[in-house]
Design a protein around this motif. Structure first.
Motif, PDB file in Angstrom:
ATOM      1  N   ASP A   1       0.841  -1.194   0.000  1.00  0.00           N
ATOM      2  CA  ASP A   1       0.000   0.000   0.000  1.00  0.00           C
ATOM      3  C   ASP A   1       0.876   1.244   0.000  1.00  0.00           C
TER       4      ASP A   1
ATOM      5  N   THR B   1      -1.581   8.425  -0.582  1.00  0.00           N
ATOM      6  CA  THR B   1      -2.259   9.187  -1.622  1.00  0.00           C
ATOM      7  C   THR B   1      -1.270  10.132  -2.303  1.00  0.00           C
TER       8      THR B   1
ATOM      9  N   ASN C   1      -7.888   7.275  -5.363  1.00  0.00           N
ATOM     10  CA  ASN C   1      -6.599   6.620  -5.602  1.00  0.00           C
ATOM     11  C   ASN C   1      -6.364   6.564  -7.102  1.00  0.00           C
TER      12      ASN C   1
ATOM     13  N   GLY D   1      -2.529   4.383  -3.220  1.00  0.00           N
ATOM     14  CA  GLY D   1      -3.702   3.714  -2.694  1.00  0.00           C
ATOM     15  C   GLY D   1      -3.448   2.302  -2.194  1.00  0.00           C
TER      16      GLY D   1
ATOM     17  N   THR E   1      -3.825   8.394   3.710  1.00  0.00           N
ATOM     18  CA  THR E   1      -5.075   8.155   2.991  1.00  0.00           C
ATOM     19  C   THR E   1      -5.815   9.476   2.851  1.00  0.00           C
TER      20      THR E   1
END
Length: 783
Positions: free
Chosen positions: A105, A108, A130, A135, A311
């Motif tokens: 992961d 952003t 994303n 993302g 995020t």
């Protein structure tokens, strides 16, 4: 004009990250015809042109790759010229049984953040924005190949707009499997006092109001839940500590941007680069004296764990919705969503159950997390990265091994657990799983093993465990071996530490003198080791102990680990110090407990002998009055290091070396004398660090000369102490030694599984061997 053609094979996390469109754009930019495509394990490229252009193309493949691409290795070979007219992306190729790498992961990206803040964009304030460059990846994957139907986004069919972007090779969202928008993506919601709130801005306004009012939030992120409160609110921080049963262990905080992070901490250029890394790790940074966070965030130490938002939801928590008059907190506590000793909560229902007595409000969404993943933790030492916890943003990217070997499952240690799978020449270390002390943790471990073996299509030929007979991971490995018929191989703890360091540096096949300093490891003589000098040979299977810390007693065994005051009394006893009255450790212990400990030390009953440098640091912390009882692992040593950094000058202390042992008597007696003379505790603490570093360098020098070795490796949890590392480096500056430290996996037990795996693979390649029964005994001496 000379024209050449090259075939370039790029292995790594290079699929589903925009790598093929990037290659096509780069080839067009340099005027190079050819083609590129995916197979199951790589991106294959053929280009032709002038040698200088081909060289520039190869260079920029590495330097300009998309943010989420991770190149593990790259092979170049010459081909006959074909005189292609243009560059094109060709169809993928598939081979039965091959498995792609899973991408981690990532935070952003800047492009998505611009869209998030743009009222004219259709993804304005969309919490799940994303693209190919950012993302969720690892935490949403349920199977391979990495296609949308094999992710937890499968239940969110793409709308026409998202689908058009997804199939357009020129679009930033080309083959971004988690792509979505407000029309087709997951939904944010909140639960508070039994009521549900829906609508992004309604939910976010309620969350910001709760934070303003001193409430605790359970917030669902990429890999699990965080417990969140206002980091400047001392009462909220104290409440969180009380409810989480975490009295002292530092909390991590999230700053909205690098500017605020710089207001909290001193940040070097290398630290700033890591703080902004797309993985967005927690960085251990030197806290400023007047940092705008509550004192209870990191009591007793001078470091602060800081991360930036990773995020869109995190960014929105710091940004008031349009029309709202709520002023969000400037800095947020972001700590793992669990109780101490339990695994991370990542499922909505599980969080409602396990966090209900901690959180006042739940901020959740309806996208499932397939694989839980804690935040990574990094520090820097010598301007290079020092991993403390390798997890989100890095796991499960592999360490490349020198050669291909059998498939092995190494189950890791008892604390800071990770496990490791090998496949071909890759070693895949799992995300951080934590301590294996609870039934919930062991269940989470087994689930994670099942998930990762499935993703990689691995059926291990060997299972590898620590030699400690009491480790639950050892017992699980034995059960797995009995159930599946897979041979079990056990590895001595510190041997695995050194092998881990050798593997991450690609030095399996050479000889390394390893210095393995930690808290606890089961020794070949059945005592507790932790201050070891090990010579590991080229076959990685054999090691010889060439030095160690003088053994001393741990009165009460594990009770001494939790109570450094007992270790301090043991050090005084071992050093022959008879007049201990008035010392801080003696003043801190009740008379009855002191009498019991001294009786144990005199008789040897209820004592365990140890060579642990970690316990030495703990005992010295109590001897100097820094910390007598601990509530989290290594607390006393961490606070001792923090105190030492405040010293005006090091006290003059010496640690003797005799018969390849670090001896205690002169060092401990010298510290007692310094305390009685009124030397500031900080100066004694710094002098202690200097003395142990000098003695360590002395033994290394003797062992290296005797064995013709010039490569020295520093591993084990004690080498998270950056002050101690710096002092050792100073001894070896311009010495001719090559000094290895950890940069890929942690020096602590979180990196142990990698070493177990490479030793287990070497053992499996050596040929069939008889399975080891549960009662098998480790050797004494060489292992």
């Amino acid at each position: 004009m000379t024209v050449e053609r090259s075939r370039i094979t790029v292995r790594g996390a290079v699929q589903g990250v925009g790598f093929r469109p990037f290659v096509a754009r780069l080839a067009d930019d340099l005027g190079l015809p050819g083609h590129c495509g995916n197979d199951d394990v790589s991106v294959f490229i053929e280009v032709e042109g002038q040698p200088s252009s081909l060289s520039e193309f190869t260079r920029r493949l590495r330097t300009d790759a998309p943010p989420m691409a991770v190149i593990v290795d790259m092979a170049v070979q010459s081909l006959p010229v074909r005189r292609d007219e243009s560059f094109r992306i060709v169809d993928s190729r598939h081979a039965l049984g091959s498995r792609t790498l899973v991408s981690p992961d990532m935070a952003t990206c800047a492009d998505c953040l611009r869209e998030l803040a743009d009222p004219s964009d259709r993804r304005y304030r969309h919490p799940f924005i994303n693209c190919t460059n950012c993302g969720p990846r690892f935490t949403v994957i349920t199977d391979l190949p990495y296609d949308r139907h094999n992710t937890t986004m499968a239940e969110f069919p793409m709308c026409e707009g998202c689908l058009a972007e997804y199939i357009d090779p020129t679009d930033r969202r080309f083959h971004a499997q988690p792509v979505c928008c407000p029309d087709c993506g997951p939904r944010l919601f909140a639960e508070i006092d039994g009521h549900r709130l829906d609508g992004d801005d309604t939910v976010l306004t309620a969350a910001q109001e709760a934070l303003r009012d001193g409430k605790i939030l359970a917030v669902k992120g990429l890999g699990g839940f965080h417990l969140v409160c206002d980091a400047a609110d001392a009462d909220a921080v104290a409440t969180l500590r009380d409810r989480k049963h975490r009295p002292d262990k530092p909390f991590a905080v999230m700053a909205p941007d690098p500017t605020m992070a710089a207001e909290l901490c001193e940040i070097s250029e290398s630290e700033s680069a890591l703080l902004r890394h797309p993985a967005r790790p927690i960085m251990l940074l030197r806290k400023k004296h007047l940092a705008a966070v509550a004192d209870g965030i990191a009591p007793g130490i001078d470091d602060l764990g800081v991360m930036l938002p990773y995020t869109a939801l995190h960014h929105l928590l710091f940004t008031p919705p349009p029309g709202s008059d709520v002023i969000p907190p400037q800095v947020l506590v972001m700590t793992s969503g669990n109780l101490g000793g339990e695994p991370l909560c990542f499922d909505n229902d599980d969080a409602r159950t396990r966090l209900r007595d901690i959180a006042d409000m739940f901020l959740m969404h309806d996208r499932h997390i397939a694989v839980p993943c804690e935040d990574s933790v990094l520090a820097t030492e010598h301007n290079t990265v020092l991993p403390i916890r390798r997890s989100r943003g890095f796991a499960p990217l592999p360490v490349v091994l020198p050669s291909r070997g059998p498939e092995v499952l190494a189950v890791g240690a008892e604390i800071k657990n990770t496990f490791c799978l090998t496949r071909q020449d890759y070693a895949f270390c799992s995300a951080h799983l934590g301590d294996m002390g609870s039934l919930e943790s062991r269940r989470a471990f087994e689930t994670s093993v099942r998930q990762l073996t499935h993703l990689h299509g691995i059926s291990p030929r060997t299972v590898v465990a620590d030699q400690h007979p009491g480790y639950s991971t050892r017992q699980w490995a034995q059960s797995y071996s009995d159930r599946t018929g897979t041979p079990l191989h056990t590895v001595q703890h510190h041997h695995a530490h050194v092998a881990s360091l050798m593997a991450e540096h690609g030095l399996v096949g050479t000889t390394v003198l390893g210095v393995a300093f930690d808290g606890t490891g089961y020794g070949c003589d059945k005592t507790v080791w932790g201050g070891e000098f090990l010579l590991v040979g080229p076959d990685i299977l054999t090691t010889r102990r060439v030095g160690h810390l003088q053994a001393f007693s741990l009165p009460g065994g594990d009770a001494a680990v939790r109570n450094p005051v007992r270790v301090a009394l043991a050090l005084l006893h071992e050093a022959g110090v008879t007049d201990s009255e008035g010392l801080p450790c003696v003043e801190a212990i009740p008379a009855a407990e002191r009498a019991s400990v001294e009786s144990q030390l005199s008789s040897g009953l209820g004592c365990i002998r140890t060579t642990s440098v970690g316990r030495l640091f703990d005992g010295v912390a109590s001897l100097l009055g820094v910390r007598h009882r601990i509530t989290y692992e290594a607390q006393a040593a961490i606070e001792l290091e923090a105190l030492a950094r405040t010293a005006s000058q090091p006290a003059s202390l010496t640690m003797e070396v005799e018969n390849d042992q670090l001896r205690l008597a002169v060092l401990v007696s010298g510290m007692v004398a310094a305390v009685r003379d009124g030397t500031p505790p900080a100066d004694i603490a710094l002098g202690f660090h200097h003395a142990v570093a000098a003695a360590t360098a002395d033994i290394v020098g003797r062992a290296a000369a005797a064995n013709g070795v010039t490569t020295v490796g520093l591993t084990g949890g004690v080498f998270q102490n950056r002050l101690f590392l710096e002092l050792l480096r100073a001894h070896w500056e311009n010495s001719g030694y090559r000094v290895l430290t950890h940069h890929r996996v942690p020096p602590n037990d979180g990196g142990l599984s990698l070493g177990q795996a490479v030793i287990g693979a070497a053992a499996a390649m050596r040929g069939p061997r008889r399975r080891q029964p549960p009662t098998s005994r480790p050797g004494t001496g060489a292992t």
